[in-house]
Design an enzyme around this catalytic site. Structure first.
Site, short mmCIF file in Angstrom:
data_model
loop_
_atom_site.label_atom_id
_atom_site.label_comp_id
_atom_site.label_asym_id
_atom_site.label_seq_id
_atom_site.Cartn_x
_atom_site.Cartn_y
_atom_site.Cartn_z
N CYS A 93 1.19 -27.15 -43.08
CA CYS A 93 0.08 -27.21 -42.13
C CYS A 93 -0.85 -26.01 -42.26
O CYS A 93 -2.05 -26.13 -41.99
CB CYS A 93 0.58 -27.36 -40.70
SG CYS A 93 1.62 -26.01 -40.11
N HIS A 176 2.42 -24.23 -35.43
CA HIS A 176 1.51 -25.18 -36.07
C HIS A 176 0.14 -24.53 -36.27
O HIS A 176 -0.32 -23.75 -35.43
CB HIS A 176 1.41 -26.43 -35.19
CG HIS A 176 0.60 -27.54 -35.79
ND1 HIS A 176 0.83 -28.04 -37.05
CD2 HIS A 176 -0.45 -28.25 -35.28
CE1 HIS A 176 -0.03 -29.01 -37.29
NE2 HIS A 176 -0.82 -29.16 -36.24
#
Length: 311
Positions: A93, A176
């Site tokens: 990510c 994230h």
């Protein structure tokens, strides 16, 4: 390092991110860590192509309905020139967020200083231009070029396989990365875990600092009071370019020192010192045995450890 075909975790670090995109052929771009949510700081780094936001992922942050995110609106008819890819694999990510900015700032429609994304990324972007987000994400996960550049900054360890997540890992904190960048006069939140790009309304280059800070502040307010585990990185034009244009020797020298430090730190990240430490320890143990002081040395170390634990 990761095994063939896997994606390792990489550190959120300005030197890592800058070197990563340079290895992919991107020219004239660097990353700067932002230590405060301050629009003036972002403006001082102008031109700013976007920001990368790292945060602790909470399960209840998923949208309550498939048609409404918690902030902004889903753009189900996003412009064709907007690069948005679904996240289809773990650990990538960070690189995906980086590309979400870089690949959207390579043309004059988004910025007066288009990024030279290089031959490899240009080929990838052109190849996936007509793909839906899910297929574009699959293409990214299967890109050997991007994966190799990403894994070059994996944490070296002889004991941990970064490509394998255990049940214990799944129970721990998960972090994230997402990207914020302005495309065609709109501020977009690009999160591969969301079904669509999220629009936060009209935004030009001059208004980007205030606009993105407002969005980030609203996001952080959704966390419990006292939560501080966030990281914000600005994607900016190489600061040496502007310094050369105005002859700012001080900035050029500062950036040269910074790049030298980044190179050294990245070299250490790629290195595994376990063997070296083991040989040093064997040498010290051998020396203590020759002196007949091994037991005394071990007991002294145990006592010092106990004192530190008590403190």
């Amino acid at each position: 390092m990761a095994e063939a075909g896997g994606w390792s975790t990489i550190e959120s670090d300005e030197g890592v991110f800058t070197s990563l995109i340079e290895n992919l052929g991107v020219k004239g771009v660097q990353f700067e860590e932002l230590i405060s949510l301050d629009a003036d700081t972002i403006r001082s780094l102008s031109p700013v192509y976007g920001v990368i936001f790292l945060f602790k992922y909470l399960q209840d942050q998923t949208p309550t309905t498939p048609t409404a995110p918690k902030d902004g609106t889903y753009d189900t008819n996003a412009p064709e020139n907007l690069f948005f890819a679904a996240q289809t694999i773990q650990n990538a990510c960070g690189t995906q967020a980086i590309l979400s900015v870089i690949l959207n700032q390579d043309n004059a429609a988004s910025t007066p200083y288009p990024i030279d994304i290089g031959r490899e990324l240009r080929s990838f972007k052109d190849f996936t231009a007509g793909f839906p987000a899910e297929l574009r994400g699959e293409a990214l996960s299967n890109s050997e070029t991007v994966r190799t550049a990403h894994n070059a900054f994996a944490r070296a360890s002889p004991f941990v396989d970064e490509t394998v997540r255990s049940a214990r890992d799944e129970e721990g904190d998960v972090y994230h990365f997402i990207a914020y960048t302005a495309v065609n006069g709109t501020l977009y939140e690009l999160d591969g875990l969301q079904p669509y790009p999220i629009s936060h309304g009209g935004c030009d280059a001059d208004g980007f600092p205030e606009k993105v800070i407002g969005v980030l502040q609203r996001r952080i307010e959704r966390y419990p009071e006292g939560e501080t585990r966030f990281n914000l990185m600005a994607v900016v034009r190489d600061l040496r370019v502007g310094a050369r244009e105005i002859g700012d020797v001080e900035v050029l020298e500062r950036e040269a020192r910074k790049r030298k430090a980044w190179d050294w730190e990245n070299t250490l990240r790629r290195s595994n010192f376990v063997g070296f430490i083991g040989e040093v320890l064997k040498g010290v143990v051998g020396m203590k045995e020759k002196e007949g002081k091994l037991d005394e040395w071990v007991q002294s170390a145990k006592g010092e450890t106990e004192r530190r634990l008590k403190r």
